[in-house]
Design an enzyme around this catalytic site. Structure first.
Site, mmCIF file in Angstrom:
data_model
loop_
_atom_site.group_PDB
_atom_site.id
_atom_site.type_symbol
_atom_site.label_atom_id
_atom_site.label_comp_id
_atom_site.label_asym_id
_atom_site.label_seq_id
_atom_site.Cartn_x
_atom_site.Cartn_y
_atom_site.Cartn_z
ATOM 1 C CB CYS A 41 -0.977 -0.023 1.164
ATOM 2 S SG CYS A 41 -2.394 1.090 0.916
ATOM 3 N N GLY A 42 1.002 1.961 1.120
ATOM 4 C CA GLY A 42 1.829 3.153 1.152
ATOM 5 C C GLY A 42 3.255 2.881 0.722
#
Length: 453
Positions: free
Chosen positions: A329-330
């Site tokens: 994700c991030g």
């Protein structure tokens, strides 16, 4: 002896169960009790807020990702030295992966734990109807014990009395009190939910006000009397730290902060020494064998990440040297070519994944995901199945077909898609994997990191 436990459930998202839970944690700690907090479901933010108040990691109890045995194991192990276990639910009490079963819901976990449910209802716009709402939840599933009712955002003493009268007249569950509406008790929110503990969302002053509100309004003695011991379990040695075989750098700062506590424990149990570092502030990566880049809010710190050119270069050199990196994700966003924030500004990132990331002003990608590895990679052999979740407001631009995909991803009721981008020994994905759903993942990652430079 097992800790006594109860589950704080809401009638719906936004009913105030997080605020009530934080107030309860504060009030119980004031009594000198050792409190172990848990969060039902995949949420990272609430667990971080819990840990700020208890001084202990808060663990996710997710029925869909991990199943009953793992949920029961972590609940027993984490609370073994605690006086009371407080389990915060998610969404509405019966909400889970679909509309036909309790799979993945707060109710499912409460039944597995044999723990009573304390139901939080939003009193705004309700009076006698509060009794009907509470009765509906009490009778909906005969296997679930709804033991107590707390109203949130009551309008005053008279309103609170009416709410209590309605519940007492209609329900077997105990009326525990009504917390008055107070705008100063509101937790700050943003596009992906509440602000996080790492950002100072839960100040001492706010925690104290929440604790005061609960102490004034909730019958804590009666609530504690309703709590029941967690099921006894044989001690599970799977999460005990093992002799060090590898050092793994874990990105931990305001931009990268979303990690399941069990993921980190399983890595330690597999022989990893975990070393924190900051992509925001550090000009170099630490002296480690592998990197773990979790989720967070890189879009809010994109300018600072871009300005740290030395740090971005160090990560790229680490990858180019063939050392393992797992990013989700991030972390994936950080390893992309660029990141366009909500203001339309484009910031250079690490440039490992040949695609750009763009934030969206509307719409979220949100849901559970089952991942099957379709090729060997640093998390395991082809055929390995693991579960996780996605929660992001960004989109990834076209990734060249030449970049291998090693995941087959499918959510409940959705179609399959290829994901999990593998470049050298760097694995990138939007899916937050819960290692406890397939504990061999942690061992495989540590094996990859321990395999030499």
């Amino acid at each position: 002896m097992s800790a006594r436990a109860f589950v704080v459930a809401g009638v719906a998202s936004g009913a105030g169960k997080t605020s009530i839970t934080l107030g309860l944690l504060t009030a119980l700690r004031r009594r000198g009790l050792t409190v172990q907090a848990f969060k039902v479901g995949p949420d990272f933010i609430d667990a971080g807020l819990h840990a700020t108040l208890t001084g202990r990691p808060s663990y996710n109890l997710d029925g869909w990702m991990c199943g009953p045995e793992r949920v029961l194991d972590v609940a027993a192990r984490a609370s073994a030295d605690a006086d009371v276990a407080v389990v915060e639910g998610m969404m509405g009490c019966f909400d889970g992966v679909d509309g036909a079963s309790d799979d993945g819901s707060t109710a499912q976990v409460a039944k597995w734990l044999g723990a009573p449910v304390i139901l939080v209802l939003d009193a705004g716009g309700l009076a006698r109807s509060a009794g009907a709402v509470a009765l509906g939840f009490e009778s909906f599933d005969p296997e679930l014990r709804v033991a107590g009712i707390i109203a949130n955002r009551a309008g005053g003493a008279l309103h609170a009395r009416w709410l209590g009268d309605a519940v007492r007249a209609s329900c077997r569950a105990d009326w525990l009190g009504a917390v008055a509406y107070d705008a100063t008790l509101t937790l700050p929110e943003r596009h992906l939910g509440l602000y996080t503990a790492a950002e100072g969302a839960l100040t001492r002053e706010l925690a104290a006000r929440l604790g005061d509100a609960v102490e004034r309004s909730v019958d804590l003695d009666r609530l504690l009397s309703l709590a029941t011991p967690l099921p006894e379990r044989e001690q599970n040695l799977a999460c005990r730290p093992s002799p060090r075989r590898a050092r793994i750098g874990v990105a931990r700062d305001a931009a990268f902060q979303f990690y399941y506590a069990e993921n980190l424990e399983l890595l330690r149990a597999a022989g990893a020494e975990l070393v924190g570092w900051s992509p925001l502030a550090d000009a170099d990566v630490p002296d480690v064998d592998g990197l773990y880049l979790g989720g967070g809010y890189p879009e809010l710190h994109a300018a600072v990440l871009a300005d740290n050119a030395a740090g971005r270069k160090a990560v790229r050199q680490f990858a180019d040297a063939g050392r393992p990196i797992y990013a989700e994700c991030g972390g994936l966003m950080f390893l992309a070519e660029s990141l366009e924030d909500l203001d339309g500004r484009v910031h250079p990132m690490v440039g490992l994944l040949p695609a750009s990331v763009r934030m969206r002003t509307h719409g979220l990608t949100l849901g559970y995901a089952e991942v099957t590895l379709i090729a060997d990679c640093l998390l395991g052999r082809a055929g390995t199945v693991v579960r996780g979740q996605e929660f992001h407001a960004s989109t990834l631009g076209p990734v060249p077909a030449t970049v291998p995909r090693v995941y087959r991803v499918q959510g409940p009721g959705s179609s399959e898609r290829a994901e999990g981008y593998l470049l050298g020994r760097t694995l990138m994905s939007y899916v937050h994997l819960h290692f406890a759903s397939s504990p061999g993942l942690a061992t495989a990652f540590v094996d990859a990191c321990a395999g030499g430079r």
